[in-house]
Scaffold this motif. Structure first.
Motif, short mmCIF file in Angstrom:
data_model
loop_
_atom_site.label_atom_id
_atom_site.label_comp_id
_atom_site.label_asym_id
_atom_site.label_seq_id
_atom_site.Cartn_x
_atom_site.Cartn_y
_atom_site.Cartn_z
N UNK A 1 -30.12 2.93 21.38
CA UNK A 1 -29.46 3.44 22.26
C UNK A 1 -29.57 4.73 21.88
N UNK A 2 -29.98 6.04 22.84
CA UNK A 2 -29.84 7.30 21.80
C UNK A 2 -28.52 8.03 22.36
N UNK A 3 -28.28 9.26 21.73
CA UNK A 3 -27.69 10.32 21.75
C UNK A 3 -27.46 10.65 23.70
N UNK A 4 -28.98 10.60 24.22
CA UNK A 4 -29.51 11.29 25.96
C UNK A 4 -27.84 9.99 26.61
N UNK A 5 -28.68 8.91 25.96
CA UNK A 5 -28.03 7.70 26.80
C UNK A 5 -26.61 7.97 26.77
N UNK A 6 -25.80 7.90 26.08
CA UNK A 6 -24.45 8.18 25.91
C UNK A 6 -24.43 9.18 27.00
N UNK A 7 -24.90 10.66 25.94
CA UNK A 7 -24.18 11.74 26.45
C UNK A 7 -24.27 11.37 29.04
N UNK A 8 -25.44 10.94 28.81
CA UNK A 8 -25.59 10.54 30.14
C UNK A 8 -24.16 9.72 31.06
N UNK A 9 -23.69 8.98 29.75
CA UNK A 9 -22.52 7.82 30.98
C UNK A 9 -22.01 8.59 31.11
N UNK A 10 -21.51 9.17 30.00
CA UNK A 10 -19.77 9.93 29.98
C UNK A 10 -20.01 10.81 31.11
#
Length: 100
Positions: free
Chosen positions: A12-21
């Motif tokens: 899991x990437x930071x970009x994916x987490x950013x999109x989620x939050x």
């Protein structure tokens, strides 16, 4: 409000987490903790959302959600005091105190 995200897939990437939050509000900062030698995620990270209401909604909606095959955990990060060198006790001094 600072949130702790655990049980992340190491891919899991930071970009994916950013999109989620960002679906739930403004993300002030996001940090994915990495193993420096292997350059891989350690499977957890932190998200800081300035509005507590948005952070709580994100926590309620994302805690237990399956992301990249893993059931993630989202909770409020504990803010613990930072230990200082003076907090460390050197027991070797205690052993020799009788000899002085």
């Amino acid at each position: 409000m600072k949130l702790l995200i655990r049980n992340l897939n190491r891919t899991t990437t930071e970009a994916e987490l950013l999109d989620l939050f960002e679906e739930f509000g403004i993300v002030q900062s996001l940090t994915l903790v990495r193993d420096e030698e292997a350059k891989l995620s350690k499977g957890f990270g932190f998200v800081n959302m300035p509005k507590a209401g948005e952070a709580k909604v994100a926590m309620q909606n994302l805690n237990g959600k399956i992301i990249a095959g893993f059931k993630i955990r989202v909770k409020k990060a504990d803010v613990s005091p930072v230990a200082t060198e003076s907090d460390d006790v050197d027991s070797s001094d205690d052993e020799n105190s009788d000899e002085r």
